[in-house]
Design an enzyme around this catalytic site. Structure first.
Site, PDB file in Angstrom:
ATOM      1  N   GLY A 148     -59.073-132.241 -25.456  1.00  0.00           N
ATOM      2  CA  GLY A 148     -59.050-131.261 -24.228  1.00  0.00           C
ATOM      3  C   GLY A 148     -58.680-131.700 -22.792  1.00  0.00           C
ATOM      4  N   ARG A 164     -60.446-125.595 -17.443  1.00  0.00           N
ATOM      5  CA  ARG A 164     -60.094-126.924 -17.728  1.00  0.00           C
ATOM      6  C   ARG A 164     -58.986-127.506 -17.052  1.00  0.00           C
ATOM      7  NH1 ARG A 164     -59.522-127.430 -24.129  1.00  0.00           N
ATOM      8  NH2 ARG A 164     -57.373-127.048 -24.317  1.00  0.00           N
ATOM      9  N   ILE A 170     -64.682-132.545 -19.966  1.00  0.00           N
ATOM     10  CA  ILE A 170     -65.455-131.283 -19.194  1.00  0.00           C
ATOM     11  C   ILE A 170     -66.787-131.020 -19.629  1.00  0.00           C
ATOM     12  CG2 ILE A 170     -63.016-130.054 -18.522  1.00  0.00           C
ATOM     13  CD1 ILE A 170     -63.864-128.014 -20.618  1.00  0.00           C
ATOM     14  N   ASP A 171     -66.835-131.362 -20.566  1.00  0.00           N
ATOM     15  CA  ASP A 171     -68.384-131.092 -21.529  1.00  0.00           C
ATOM     16  C   ASP A 171     -69.332-131.877 -20.759  1.00  0.00           C
ATOM     17  OD1 ASP A 171     -67.302-129.175 -23.085  1.00  0.00           O
ATOM     18  OD2 ASP A 171     -66.545-130.646 -24.558  1.00  0.00           O
ATOM     19  N   GLU A 199     -70.535-120.863 -25.013  1.00  0.00           N
ATOM     20  CA  GLU A 199     -69.800-120.383 -26.097  1.00  0.00           C
ATOM     21  C   GLU A 199     -70.683-120.986 -27.229  1.00  0.00           C
ATOM     22  OE1 GLU A 199     -66.163-121.960 -25.834  1.00  0.00           O
ATOM     23  OE2 GLU A 199     -66.464-124.130 -25.867  1.00  0.00           O
ATOM     24  N   MET A 252     -67.340-122.589 -21.353  1.00  0.00           N
ATOM     25  CA  MET A 252     -67.077-123.543 -22.453  1.00  0.00           C
ATOM     26  C   MET A 252     -68.353-124.507 -22.564  1.00  0.00           C
ATOM     27  SD  MET A 252     -63.051-125.036 -22.479  1.00  0.00           S
ATOM     28  CE  MET A 252     -61.845-123.903 -23.367  1.00  0.00           C
ATOM     29  N   GLY A 253     -68.485-124.933 -24.041  1.00  0.00           N
ATOM     30  CA  GLY A 253     -69.383-125.797 -24.084  1.00  0.00           C
ATOM     31  C   GLY A 253     -69.979-125.748 -25.532  1.00  0.00           C
TER      32      GLY A 253
END
Lengths: 395, 395
Positions: A16, A299, A140-141, A240, A183-184
């Protein structure tokens, strides 16, 4: 033992995209231009997929001005790929590298990319082919092992914090219950960054749910009722990736992504399910409930970039190339935090195997006992990375 | 005929918040402080609802520093309300105004707020009560009559343009089909702003669907197939308000808002429905389809503010108060564009009745013949309002 390899380098981007992944690309390109042992710079379109097709772009001649524009543009400029290559695919990649006299491989990505880099490094060793592969971290995680944090995370976290800051003002103006899905899949770092939106005791998010804790519907409904009783409204941050006690997602679109994982992003299913659960928590009452899913915006949003993130993303690319050109040794670039106030960090190399495949989650000390909020320790960790946020004006 | 009224003023904010609605509030407050005829400044909490409860905050003493912080903060600082008051409620408001010797009423909102202001102005006239009410425009929908554009629109449009710019880079990196749902029940202005994201011929959004045109599922599916054949991917901007030939929404959550309107925002229903339609357009093929609904972020995002929007939002508040204090005449503030390059505008007063109740839609000349994109005329109109956007870097 230092060993200088002479040959071309290939760089690719994977997974991503982030808002600063091109900083790492440009950091690596500009560093490579300073090393005579790197005889050519090839960019692979769409990572491993492009390498297998020998789909390269020559990166030796672009002007610094053009590269700086690329560095400031979100999302992978070379194109990205979601592919966990098997042995056969790694062998194909290795063949292409040998054919083009590639001696350096830099792969910008997460733990799957580190794993790919690791497999290819092992192949080269077995084949006695002088070769150096360095993994450049991005996600980004923020779920890579060893490193204090991952380039790409802080800018996404900045987006999430600003989004909650604005949305909480919106909810304060028109009170109701608002669910925001962040997100995650397995790690709650990005969702937890929502807490940075708070500047006074009544500011939201009032509740934060992370994949590190079991999501219990009845507790959630009681939490929301309690928050509404206290604040007259409620803003909720939800990852999520939340799951029930058996590890099943609370709600999904039923689709699967190219890795065979259940698709979580790019669907409003979880938000809509949670909104229905909230409504059910207030039987017979007229409550205003809305759900937004932040989706892909978080992101790759232009202009919402953490200055420290941009700087460190550049540094890890630069460090990777300098390390490879001067030592010839494989590894993954990690970040060590030297101090939080003032913020200072440095890069170091960790073995590829220490980062490959497995991921991390949020430390227990970052999550409150009830499992519906974060702690001060979390805020102390994340705030310096995200940078200064605008001050909320109020009457 | 100029008539100076002496008494207090009330100001309220109504409807969906914007990123610059507090600029109008602060513009009005600071202007009022300069007029001796305005003997007190009362802010109504949550608009009409607060007035009926005499829920006021004194706005005569806040420091300019505090007010400037408020001005720069998104979403209604006084609190907002979604209420179309009936005759009885307007009478109650008028009673409160008389009780507190209120001679000026400023209502920041859309066409419903103009209608409320209009009803109260008419009541005062009937009762021979010297009173001046001025509507201060705001709406991200940009659908007010008379004015060239509405304060609040350009900042939301800037968010949408940036979001599409980043998301299109994301989609370019990991190709697939992406549907993004943008706010706008009856007017497509905000969705159409997505077109500003394009800087080269292959940039998305590749398709734009607006509520001004009937949404035909078969045409949509063919459009997407054509775009994928041409670009190898497709980014789509869709207004939440699109309807079929009978005027029915394509998909909703089934909920209704406090106005009895079908709830469009705060749900992922439309995005998920469109994603399913896209998948159905590629039978037997493996296509990556994702849908995001921008939701409330687009109207209250801190730091994503058009400089012209902030300036004009301040001006309409300032102009409203100066007009009222010097003429005593009711009206609605509108914006006239004097030139696009360089951008210049001025405020003027239009009758409340010319703005109240009804709304506008996009002009035909802004929409292409196929009804799936915008025209150059639209870009010429909207670009100066949104302001300079970052330049996309590419390899």
């Amino acid at each position: 033992m230092a060993k200088q390899l002479i040959g071309k380098m290939v760089i690719g981007q994977s997974g991503g995209p982030t808002a600063v992944i091109n900083q790492s690309l440009v950091g690596a390109i500009l560093a490579a231009r300073k090393h005579a042992c790197i005889t050519g710079i090839l960019g692979a379109h769409h990572g491993i997929a492009g390498i297998m097709k020998e789909d390269f772009i020559d990166l030796t001649t672009q002007s610094v001005e053009q590269l700086e524009l690329v560095a400031a543009t979100p999302a992978a400029a070379l194109g990205s790929v979601r592919l966990k290559p098997g042995r056969a695919e790694c062998e194909k990649v290795f063949e292409v590298f040998k054919k083009h006299d590639v001696r350096y491989f830099f792969y910008v990505g997460g733990n799957d990319s580190a794993e790919t880099a690791h497999i290819i490094a092992e192949m080269a060793k077995e084949a006695n082919y002088d070769f150096c592969t360095v993994h450049i971290p991005k996600t980004i995680d923020n779920d890579l092992k060893v490193t204090d944090h991952c380039p790409g995370f802080a800018s996404a976290a900045r987006f999430v914090a600003l989004a909650f800051m604005g949305d909480d003002r919106d909810n304060n103006a028109l009170p109701g219950i608002k669910v925001n899905v962040v997100m995650g899949r397995s790690a709650g770092f990005l969702t937890a960054a929502a807490a940075l939106a708070r500047q006074s005791e009544t500011d939201g998010p009032h509740l934060i749910y992370l994949p590190e804790r079991v999501f219990n519907v009845a507790s959630f409904q009681q939490d929301v009722r309690d928050a509404v009783a206290k604040y007259g409204r409620c803003v909720i941050a939800v990852s999520e990736g939340i799951t029930d006690k058996d590890g099943n997602p609370i709600s999904t679109s039923g689709e699967r992504d190219s890795h065979g994982n259940i698709q979580l992003s790019g669907s409003g299913a979880l938000g809509d399910t949670l909104a229905a659960l909230v409504k059910a928590a207030f039987p017979g009452e007229k409550v205003r409930v809305r759900a937004d899913t932040f989706g892909y915006l978080q992101r790759s949003f232009p202009t919402i970039i953490s200055p420290i993130d941009a700087k460190e993303a550049r540094q890890v690319g630069d460090f990777a190339v300098n390390h490879a050109a001067t030592t010839g040794a494989p590894g993954s670039v990690s970040i060590r935090r030297l101090s939080s106030v003032p913020y200072q960090s440095e890069c170091f190399i960790t073995p590829l195997s220490s980062v490959a495949r497995e991921a991390t989650e949020m430390k227990d000390e970052y999550i409150n006992a009830a499992g519906n909020d974060v702690t001060q320790a979390w805020l102390d960790y994340v705030a310096p990375l995200v940078g200064e946020l605008p001050k909320i004006g109020r009457l």
